[in-house]
Design a protein around this motif. Structure first.
Motif, PDB file in Angstrom:
ATOM      1  N   LEU A 141       0.495  -0.972  -0.052  1.00 11.58           N
ATOM      2  CA  LEU A 141       0.110  -0.278  -0.132  1.00 11.58           C
ATOM      3  C   LEU A 141       0.936   1.193   0.129  1.00 11.58           C
ATOM      4  O   LEU A 141       0.703   1.673  -0.766  1.00 11.58           O
ATOM      5  CB  LEU A 141      -1.207   0.159   1.228  1.00 11.58           C
ATOM      6  N   THR A 142       2.086   1.581   0.855  1.00 13.37           N
ATOM      7  CA  THR A 142       2.456   2.103   0.649  1.00 13.37           C
ATOM      8  C   THR A 142       3.851   2.240  -0.794  1.00 13.37           C
ATOM      9  O   THR A 142       3.881   3.828  -0.966  1.00 13.37           O
ATOM     10  CB  THR A 142       3.940   2.223   2.026  1.00 13.37           C
ATOM     11  N   ALA A 143       4.557   1.448  -1.507  1.00 16.45           N
ATOM     12  CA  ALA A 143       4.882   1.848  -2.301  1.00 16.45           C
ATOM     13  C   ALA A 143       3.830   2.197  -3.557  1.00 16.45           C
ATOM     14  O   ALA A 143       3.894   2.979  -4.424  1.00 16.45           O
ATOM     15  CB  ALA A 143       5.014   0.270  -3.028  1.00 16.45           C
ATOM     16  N   GLY A 144       2.551   2.097  -2.712  1.00 12.66           N
ATOM     17  CA  GLY A 144       1.476   2.275  -4.426  1.00 12.66           C
ATOM     18  C   GLY A 144       0.482   3.296  -4.274  1.00 12.66           C
ATOM     19  O   GLY A 144       0.778   4.551  -4.995  1.00 12.66           O
ATOM     20  N   ARG A 145       1.245   3.791  -2.723  1.00 12.17           N
ATOM     21  CA  ARG A 145       1.114   5.830  -2.857  1.00 12.17           C
ATOM     22  C   ARG A 145       2.337   6.271  -2.805  1.00 12.17           C
ATOM     23  O   ARG A 145       1.628   7.336  -3.036  1.00 12.17           O
ATOM     24  CB  ARG A 145       0.776   5.964  -0.891  1.00 12.17           C
ATOM     25  N   VAL A 146       3.300   6.002  -3.275  1.00  7.10           N
ATOM     26  CA  VAL A 146       4.492   7.065  -3.556  1.00  7.10           C
ATOM     27  C   VAL A 146       3.997   6.907  -5.250  1.00  7.10           C
ATOM     28  O   VAL A 146       4.603   7.756  -5.637  1.00  7.10           O
ATOM     29  CB  VAL A 146       5.961   5.753  -3.565  1.00  7.10           C
ATOM     30  N   VAL A 147       4.069   5.627  -5.929  1.00  7.21           N
ATOM     31  CA  VAL A 147       3.881   5.960  -7.033  1.00  7.21           C
ATOM     32  C   VAL A 147       2.491   6.925  -7.443  1.00  7.21           C
ATOM     33  O   VAL A 147       2.770   7.516  -8.738  1.00  7.21           O
ATOM     34  CB  VAL A 147       3.363   4.390  -7.957  1.00  7.21           C
ATOM     35  N   GLN A 148       1.477   6.971  -6.823  1.00  5.55           N
ATOM     36  CA  GLN A 148       0.264   7.738  -6.717  1.00  5.55           C
ATOM     37  C   GLN A 148       0.914   9.479  -6.589  1.00  5.55           C
ATOM     38  O   GLN A 148       0.129  10.287  -7.234  1.00  5.55           O
ATOM     39  CB  GLN A 148      -0.542   7.379  -5.466  1.00  5.55           C
ATOM     40  N   GLY A 149       1.596   9.426  -5.620  1.00  6.51           N
ATOM     41  CA  GLY A 149       2.837  10.870  -5.746  1.00  6.51           C
ATOM     42  C   GLY A 149       2.944  11.351  -6.599  1.00  6.51           C
ATOM     43  O   GLY A 149       3.166  12.380  -7.284  1.00  6.51           O
TER      44      GLY A 149
END
Length: 401
Positions: A103-111
């Protein structure tokens, strides 16, 4: 040079840019009421879940350093549309994440995807406006950033009433689909070919170097970053403080969060009125002084327990008011100094905001969650730091209003 929009075109421009800017705070804030349930479902600690907030902020910050020079080289539209497409894919990945790490990795890509929106918005404003005119326009855009935190947790709470936190990310992905359509159809290119810069490593590094040698620009970057750290310390810590320590329900938290966000909204919308009488530099000085005072009051209330929840929410309101007063003016002043490299300057400014802001959020969880003191202490540190930097760097004629 592209002509600045006027009349109805100006209103349309503000609405389109405002809609695009909304994707950032909506992506960040809609899932805030779900943070405790994410921790339970993914068997994660409070600090790990707050790390998902840090993930998107770091993605936003580092992504801007890459997108800024790109936007100066190829124009504004193409990086914007590509970034929104990346946001859609990353949001769907977050909705399906089986662990807090993914989830954190996905949030980084979202950013990373949302970074394109932040850079293009700031650079587009500088392409067309400067000085007080840019600060006034940015205040109008801050209206969106003020309303979005009010609406987003309420939307998140409504989604949670019918589905899980995964549905929140599905909704954010759908918002990306709408906005990429808006960008494609309604946002024109504002950087003509003759003003574009070569996308080569050495010229890019030289541009960053020249920006970092500008003492006042660096001061404005630090002030902006520290004010964002104050803002995101509240965003990252408030759900745990208000729900777990003070016992608010999801609905009550959304209401309290929205009322405090009105402080940000009030400050940002008072700013255009103040700009008729004062320069952006003077408003920044007043804003950081007010913010430091409110933050110290918050810390005192949290440490002593005096006054309970009302004396927590009161200083928070004025802290967010000070952020709303300050944040439209720091980018306007900074970008006015470097219009020839607006994309790169906006990238450095935005990166500082989200990297410094992202670093502040997990500190609150690391300091403990038994009281409101960790959140208040971090906010007091960043707010007083901004006041100190302003006192040291915003002097005399170094800043052109």
């Amino acid at each position: 040079m592209v002509e600045a929009p006027r009349g109805r075109s100006y209103v349309k421009f503000v609405l389109v840019l405002g809609a695009l800017i909304a994707i950032g705070p909506l992506t960040i804030d809609t899932y805030l009421p779900a943070m405790p349930s994410i921790a339970r479902e993914l068997a994660a600690t409070e600090s790990q879940v707050q790390g998902t907030l840090t993930g998107i902020l770091l993605g936003l910050g580092l992504g801007q350093l890459l997108v800024g020079p790109l936007a100066d080289a190829v124009g504004r539209r193409r990086p914007l549309i590509a970034g929104l497409a990346l946001h859609i894919v990353a949001s769907l990945a977050c909705a399906m994440a089986p662990t807090v790490g993914l989830l954190t990795a996905g949030r980084v890509v979202q950013g990373l995807g949302n970074a394109a929106v932040s850079v293009v918005a700031m650079a587009t404003v500088r392409d067309l406006f400067s000085g007080s005119a840019a600060a006034t326009l940015l205040s109008r855009l801050m209206l969106v950033m003020g309303i979005a935190p009010i609406v987003a947790p309420t939307i998140g709470g409504a989604v949670l009433a019918h589905t899980s936190w995964r549905g929140v990310f599905g909704l954010v992905s759908l918002a990306g689909v709408v906005l990429v359509t808006v960008a494609t159809l309604m946002l024109r290119e504002t950087l003509p070919p003759e003003r574009r810069r070569r996308l080569e490593p050495l010229p890019v590094l030289r541009t960053y170097g020249s920006l970092l040698r500008d003492r006042t620009f660096v001061g404005l970057v630090l002030i902006s970053g520290l004010k964002f750290a104050t803002l995101f310390s509240y965003i990252g810590g408030s759900s745990f403080v208000l729900q777990q320590i003070y016992g608010l329900s999801v609905t009550q938290f959304a209401l309290a969060f929205g009322l405090n966000s009105l402080g940000f909204l009030a400050g940002s919308q008072l700013n255009p009125l103040l700009l008729r009488r004062f320069g952006p530099r003077d408003i920044v000085r007043a804003g950081v002084a007010l913010g430091a005072t409110a933050a110290l009051a918050l810390l005192a209330a949290a440490a002593t327990g005096f006054g309970g929840l009302p004396l927590i929410l009161g200083p928070l309101w004025f802290l967010l008011f000070a952020c709303g007063l300050t944040l439209p003016n720091t980018p306007a002043l900074a970008l006015t100094r470097h219009g020839e490299a607006a994309g790169t300057a906006a990238a450095l400014l935005g990166a500082s905001q989200f990297v410094i802001g992202g670093a502040a959020a997990p500190v609150i969880g690391a300091l403990g969650s038994g009281t409101a003191v960790p959140m208040a202490a971090v906010m007091a540190t960043t707010a007083t730091g901004a006041a100190v930097v302003a006192a040291l760097t915003l002097r005399g004629s170094l800043v052109e209003d």
